[in-house]
Design a protein around this motif. Structure first.
Motif, PDB file in Angstrom:
ATOM      1  N   GLU A   6      -6.636  15.700   5.274  1.00  0.00           N
ATOM      2  CA  GLU A   6      -5.538  15.005   4.497  1.00  0.00           C
ATOM      3  C   GLU A   6      -4.326  14.941   4.407  1.00  0.00           C
ATOM      4  N   VAL A  12      -2.405  13.922   8.064  1.00  0.00           N
ATOM      5  CA  VAL A  12      -2.660  12.754   8.321  1.00  0.00           C
ATOM      6  C   VAL A  12      -1.061  12.238   7.483  1.00  0.00           C
ATOM      7  N   THR A  60      -4.785   2.478   8.755  1.00  0.00           N
ATOM      8  CA  THR A  60      -5.507   3.032   9.284  1.00  0.00           C
ATOM      9  C   THR A  60      -6.430   1.548   9.584  1.00  0.00           C
ATOM     10  N   LEU A 115      -2.623  10.503  13.272  1.00  0.00           N
ATOM     11  CA  LEU A 115      -3.549   9.371  12.962  1.00  0.00           C
ATOM     12  C   LEU A 115      -4.766   9.052  13.711  1.00  0.00           C
ATOM     13  N   LEU A 158      -8.738   8.662   4.070  1.00  0.00           N
ATOM     14  CA  LEU A 158      -7.785   8.187   5.294  1.00  0.00           C
ATOM     15  C   LEU A 158      -7.047   6.313   4.803  1.00  0.00           C
TER      16      LEU A 158
END
Length: 614
Positions: free
Chosen positions: A109, A112, A177, A119, A170
């Motif tokens: 977490e 990113v 994402t 990612l 995410l």
């Protein structure tokens, strides 16, 4: 924005020397200090960190300490630390306790959040974790103990839950994402050579993602159906039947081959004999085709998903079904409408349409719009007409009112086409390449009439309706559709049309038979010439009998098999029978693969035992 990591020449290619055991056993240095020392040229602790992360026997306390330290200094993890990121993503974090799992998720977490460039690599690692792992059988393992397998399944389920939780996390951190997740899911999709449990397990995980990420459902379904279609085209119906025949011959001496073939298809012979359909459980034991069994398991999974989305506690969810229907049509147009030779995957739409009549109407409307659009390629228009014909002929849940509505549309279009052609050209000729949509739609209405004639002509009112369709004009027009359509369809239609006196086809069939000449085909060297009969329409009826045993149980109650001709319709004399019997066997010697003897192109219900001879 995420992107490909720039690998420095030192970081990407370096080979690390294994640090001494004393270095690994001493109290771990903080990750922040290790990274700072590395930037100043001291690599010893950094190498130890990399090897420690890759060590499967690393102490849990050490791993937990490193993860907590790394979370505090993710801002320092720039592109030069790519080997560290790679080592972190290779950690089997799901095999540890909940504290390690939580710490690992927090690292991803913060990583990113600080560096979006990572990612794509994180998503690639997570999607790889969604691929089920095979249970490895060792010498010390008791294979007769089911506890080993249950324990493995529990571990796999725990891993999948943790991965899905991480993906959801995410999604909140990085709005982009979904855009990169669908790419990673496609790249991680196991190829068709993997076992059924691996393919099915990964597909279940994809469908789970579609539940909490509905904007990706259409693309996820497209990925799944692409892989299913690859399996389907590699499991032709003829091979499935042959595998069942081989198994039957090995287990039962004296089994009659022709009878088994008809039992496999669940089709009664056209003479009206009361042959019993094969028991599905017995059929499941006989089919040994590996690819077909994989597809069967996946078909069950996807069918269950469709039902789960549309029904909650037995109540139909209208709004959910609308969205799913839109997604299904997108996938149908991208995948199945452009695939020739698939045998079973299209039954997902067949099963989905059985939920409500409104879905049936929308599906048929979509196909019809695709057919009548002149900008649609001719081959796609042909496939659309084949889907319409096969669907309304085979779907037992479609009411006769829908069948007549479709016939009205198709026949009206055909008559308009004939009017236009005859007004433009006085001597219009049967040119398949020029009139392919016309011929395919003519074959469609003949096919529907053959399968639905009993329901269409239940009384004098039904007979008047059929007479109003003016089949006589269609079969006698200058474009001569009877010459182009499949002989098996034409011959059965000719028999029924004569019985009901709606059209008389045998004079045309006789003239066509005299003018049908073989085509000489030679190889590029001019040698090895062979004779090949023409079959102008590459015919494909997508809803021909379903052979997969487990998923077939859901189709069986919805399916209309070929019922043959009514015995009380055979009122002609023996001399009249002799007059047209010859036309019913015109296709007997046509080669396998492009004729009615091919399981992939025509309903087996039209075949007689003699038609299996090549």
């Amino acid at each position: 924005m995420p992107g490909t990591l720039i690998r420095s020449t030192m970081a990407a290619e370096e080979v690390f020397k294994k640090p001494s055991s004393s270095l690994l056993k001493k109290k771990p240095t903080s990750v922040k200090k290790i990274l700072q020392d590395y930037q100043q040229g001291n690599r010893r602790e950094y190498d130890a960190l990399l090897h420690g992360l890759q060590d499967p026997d690393i102490e849990v306390s050490t791993l937990l300490l490193w993860l907590k330290d790394l979370k505090k200094c993710t801002s320092l993890v720039t592109k030069e630390f790519e080997p560290l990121i790679r080592a972190i993503l290779q950690v089997k974090w799901c095999n540890y306790d909940s504290k390690v799992v939580k710490a690992y998720q927090e690292v991803l977490e913060t990583l990113v959040s600080a560096h979006t460039v990572y990612l794509t690599h994180i998503l690639a690692a997570l999607t790889q974790s969604l691929v089920p792992e095979q249970l490895i059988i060792t010498d010390s393992m008791d294979v007769s103990n089911p506890g080993e397998e249950r324990e493995h399944e529990v571990k796999q389920k725990k891993k999948f839950i943790a991965v899905h939780k991480t993906l959801k996390m995410l999604l909140h951190i990085a709005p982009v994402t979904p855009q990169y997740l669908i790419v990673a899911l496609g790249e991680s999709f196991p190829w068709t050579g993997h076992s059924a449990c691996i393919l099915d397990g990964y597909i279940k995980n994809l469908l789970e993602i579609a539940n909490y990420l509905p904007e990706l459902r259409a693309k996820i379904l497209e990925l799944i159906l692409h892989r299913m279609t690859e399996l389907d085209v590699n499991a032709p119906k003829q091979e499935i039947i042959e595998s069942a025949q081989t198994t039957t011959q090995e287990t039962s001496d004296g089994q009659d081959e022709e009878h088994m073939q008809f039992d496999m298809e669940g089709v009664e012979e056209s003479d009206g004999s009361n042959s019993k359909p094969t028991d599905k459980e017995d059929q499941a034991e006989r089919i040994t085709h590996e690819v077909a069994l994989k597809l069967d398991q996946i078909m069950c999974t996807v069918m269950e998903y469709l039902h789960t989305v549309c029904f909650v506690n037995g109540e139909f969810q209208l709004e959910e079904a609308k969205v799913l229907h839109r997604h299904m049509l997108l996938v149908f147009e991208k995948v199945l409408l452009r695939t020739h030779g698939s045998s079973h995957v299209q039954f997902l739409f067949y099963y989905f349409c059985s939920f409500r009549q409104a879905i049936v109407d929308a599906f048929l409307e979509h196909l019809w719009k695709k057919f009548v659009n002149p900008n649609t390629p001719a081959v796609i228009r042909q496939v659309a007409s084949s889907y319409i014909a096969s669907f309304i002929a085979r779907a037992d849940f479609i009411p006769i009112s829908t069948v007549t509505a479709c016939l009205d549309l198709m026949v009206s279009w055909i008559h308009s086409y004939i009017d236009n052609q005859e007004s433009v050209l006085q001597q219009c000729q049967a040119d398949v390449s020029l009139h392919l949509p016309f011929y395919s739609l003519c074959q469609a209405i003949l096919y529907v009439f053959v399968f639905r004639h009993r329901q269409l002509i239940e009384d004098n009112k039904g007979l008047r309706y059929i007479m109003g369709l003016n089949f006589e004009r269609i079969v006698t027009c200058r474009l001569n559709p009877l010459r182009v359509c499949l002989p098996s369809v034409v011959n059965v239609f000719a028999t029924l049309a004569r019985n009901y006196q709606v059209a008389f086809c045998y004079t045309i069939l006789e003239r066509n038979a005299r003018s049908m000449l073989p085509v000489i085909i030679t190889n590029p060297n001019g040698e090895g010439s062979k004779v090949k009969h023409q079959n102008p329409l590459d015919s494909f009826f997508p809803f021909d009998p379903y052979l997969l045993p487990r998923s077939g149980k859901l189709i069986e109650s919805l399916y209309r098999n070929w019922e043959g001709c009514k015995e009380d319709d055979q009122t002609e004399t023996e001399e009249e029978d002799d007059e047209f019997v010859q036309y019913e066997t015109l296709d007997k010697d046509l080669p396998m693969g492009i004729t009615p003897t091919s399981l992939a192109c025509v309903s087996p219900g039209f075949r007689t035992p003699s038609s299996y001879e090549i």
